[in-house]
Structures are given as structure tokens and as C-alpha cells.
Design an enzyme around this catalytic site. Structure first.
Site, PDB file in Angstrom:
ATOM      1  N   HIS A 235       0.823  -1.205   0.000  1.00  0.00           N
ATOM      2  CA  HIS A 235       0.000   0.000   0.000  1.00  0.00           C
ATOM      3  C   HIS A 235       0.860   1.259   0.000  1.00  0.00           C
ATOM      4  O   HIS A 235       0.501   2.253  -0.641  1.00  0.00           O
ATOM      5  CB  HIS A 235      -0.962   0.036   1.184  1.00  0.00           C
ATOM      6  CG  HIS A 235      -1.879   1.221   1.097  1.00  0.00           C
ATOM      7  ND1 HIS A 235      -2.984   1.243   0.282  1.00  0.00           N
ATOM      8  CD2 HIS A 235      -1.808   2.452   1.667  1.00  0.00           C
ATOM      9  CE1 HIS A 235      -3.565   2.426   0.359  1.00  0.00           C
ATOM     10  NE2 HIS A 235      -2.872   3.183   1.203  1.00  0.00           N
ATOM     11  N   HIS A 262       3.255  10.838   2.318  1.00  0.00           N
ATOM     12  CA  HIS A 262       2.787  11.728   1.260  1.00  0.00           C
ATOM     13  C   HIS A 262       3.603  13.023   1.189  1.00  0.00           C
ATOM     14  O   HIS A 262       4.014  13.454   0.111  1.00  0.00           O
ATOM     15  CB  HIS A 262       1.316  12.079   1.490  1.00  0.00           C
ATOM     16  CG  HIS A 262       0.418  10.888   1.549  1.00  0.00           C
ATOM     17  ND1 HIS A 262       0.230  10.043   0.482  1.00  0.00           N
ATOM     18  CD2 HIS A 262      -0.355  10.403   2.546  1.00  0.00           C
ATOM     19  CE1 HIS A 262      -0.614   9.092   0.811  1.00  0.00           C
ATOM     20  NE2 HIS A 262      -0.973   9.278   2.067  1.00  0.00           N
TER      21      HIS A 262
END
EC number: 3.5.1.108
Length: 306
Positions: A235, A262
Site C-alpha cells: 500500500h 505523502h
């Protein structure tokens, strides 16, 4: 050649952090547009949000884009990963609120919808961003790096104290359809302690054991357990594919992430674009196109969710 989706496809669910109903529709777009989000619930002319690295409003929990009017769209990484992994270069994503639906916490439903509705090849060549020199950013023990490579490869390493995750490392080439086969159904994950903290702060209100893998020490609390023994690192790789898609062009390079998230991947793109000698834009011929993300995807093949 550049591509877009053949016909519109819609997805319904809830926002992971808001818990509010959310609807997103992927629409065909003209050549050269790239990926653009469009908020249908705001004033006309204010809802267009380009899916680009310099529109990222950094958040530790998801990727959030913001335009010059202050209009935002959050949790774009999974749908971006699906578009990149399926080789879609141009699309408009219309949404009716500030967050993309989380669905099952992976990219699988987006991928199935894209593959089911098909691709349209356009009368315009595709350009790619080729990495020429190493670029690296660090934050504490976390690192993200781009190296020269003939195709997009994703390498990631994670290390969690929870035994249900532990230390994991994986490397995949994205130009042979492996995103669809190997990464697309890997779900977002978190520790139970983190869930409790987020809920106490009004976050993750749409999170459930059905749209995230929740672990507590050695235990996987989500029904059915893991889809892959190393679902967590898969993931993280999925997230990286989506966040790198905000470069605006397919990337030819080797991404390495160690405990990266991120914000760090976005910092890596900012560093890349701040150094003109680190990359070049190339017009793809038939040989180069075979190395692009999404090359090798079989459009009649709908991936099963384990």
C-alpha cells in the site's frame, strides 16, 4: 499516444476523514489536459483543481490539493494511483465535495471501473519525465529518492513495532502491468492506537475495519485478515505511485522510499523540479512507450480482490 478513459465511470462511498457521503466520476478529457479535479459543489469557475505537485497542501494523513481560490480536494492518492497504473494520461474527475470516496481503502474499485470502461487512444504523442541525476530528500529516519532508470520502478521499505506489520521491503517495475496485479488491491493500514487518537481529534470519521487494515500488536483486527502477507508495504508503494502522478507526466526513474509518506514524496517532486539539470522531458517513441507506467495492462482483465 496519449490516452483518456473511453466513457464516464462513477464511484460512491464516504470520505475517510469526513465520514460524509462522497461521489467521484472519472470523465474523458482532451489531449494535453492531464488529470484535473473539478468540484461540482462550489461557485462556477472556482472548482477546477489541477492534479499537480505545486498544488499540494501538505497533510500527514493524505494528499490534499488546493487551487488559487482555496478550494480543496483530499485523499486523491488512490484514484491517482489507479489512473497512473492503468496508463490514463488525461481525465477530469468530478466530485461533489472535498474528499474522494475511500471505498475499500485501496485502488481496486477505481482500477476495475477504468478497465471496464476502456481506454481511448488520442491523436497526440505522450511525453515523459526522465530522471537524469539522483534527487533525494530526508526527514529524520525517513527518506525518498529518485534515480535514473529506463522505466518507473518503485522500491519501498517500512519498519513498524507492531508485529502484524514489522519490517517489509519490496521492489516492482510499473511498466509491465504490475500495478494492477500486485498493488491495486492493497488497503491503507493503521495501528489501533493511531485510530483512537485520530477519532479523538475528529479525524478518520469514515474509517471502518472494512476500508482499512487495522492492527494491534500481533493482531489484524480487520475481518478476513490480510490480502497479502506484505500488504502494508504494497500500500505504501501504491501511495507513492499516486503521489508521483502529480508530476504531471509519466516518470521514467527509480523511486526509493524508506518510511516515506505523502509529504516527503511531494517534497521530492519539489526538489526535482527545482533542479533543471536533474531531469528532462522526452517525447515518447514506440520503444520508450513500452517503459511507461501502465504499459502492459490488459484492458480486458478485471482484477479480483483477494
Amino acid at each position: 499516444m496519449q490516452t483518456t478513459i473511453q466513457t464516464a465511470v462513477s464511484f460512491h462511498g464516504v470520505g475517510l476523514h469526513s465520514g460524509e457521503p462522497a461521489r467521484a466520476t472519472i470523465l474523458p478529457a482532451q489531449a494535453g489536459q492531464g488529470i484535473v479535479f473539478r468540484r461540482s459543489d462550489v461557485a462556477a469557475g472556482h472548482g477546477r483543481i489541477p492534479a499537480l505537485w505545486d498544488h499540494v497542501h501538505q497533510s500527514p494523513l493524505c494528499t490534499r490539493l488546493e487551487n488559487r481560490h482555496g478550494v480543496t480536494v483530499s485523499t486523491v492518492e488512490h484514484i491517482m494511483a489507479a489512473l497512473v497504473g492503468c496508463g490514463i494520461h488525461n481525465a477530469t474527475i468530478e466530485i461533489d465535495g472535498p474528499e474522494i470516496p475511500i471505498l475499500d481503502g485501496s485502488s481496486a474499485a477505481f482500477v476495475r471501473g477504468i478497465l471496464r470502461h476502456g481506454v481511448r487512444h488520442m491523436n497526440a504523442p505522450v511525453s515523459a519525465l526522465r530522471v537524469l541525476k539522483p534527487v533525494e530528500v530526508r526527514r529524520g529516519a525517513a527518506m525518498a529518492r529518485l534515480l535514473p532508470n529506463e522505466s518507473l520502478t518503485i522500491e519501498f521499505a517500512i519498519d513498524f513495532e507492531d508485529a502484524a506489520i514489522g519490517s517489509q521491503r519490496k521492489l516492482l517495475n510499473m511498466s509491465n502491468g504490475s500495478f494492477v496485479r500486485e498493488l491495486s488491491n492493497s488497503r491503507t493500514f493503521c495501528r489501533k492506537a493511531d485510530v483512537d487518537m485520530m477519532r479523538a481529534n475528529g479525524l478518520a470519521l469514515g474509517g471502518t475495519l472494512e476500508n482499512a487494515v487495522v492492527v494491534d500488536g500481533e493482531r489484524v483486527l480487520s475481518p478476513g485478515g490480510l490480502r497479502h502477507d506484505d500488504e502494508a508495504v504494497r500500500h505504501k508503494m501504491l501511495d507513492a505511485v499516486g503521489d508521483l502522478g502529480l508530476a504531471g507526466l509519466p516518470i521514467l526513474g527509480h523511486y526509493q522510499g524508506i518510511r516515506a509518506g505523502h509529504a516527503l514524496t511531494n517534497n521530492l517532486l519539489r526538489e526535482l523540479f527545482s533542479r533543471p539539470d536533474s531531469h528532462e522531458i522526452v517525447l515518447c517513441d514506440s520503444a520508450t512507450a513500452g517503459h511507461l507506467p501502465g504499459a502492459g495492462v490488459h484492458w480486458g482483465e478485471i482484477p479480483e480482490v483477494a
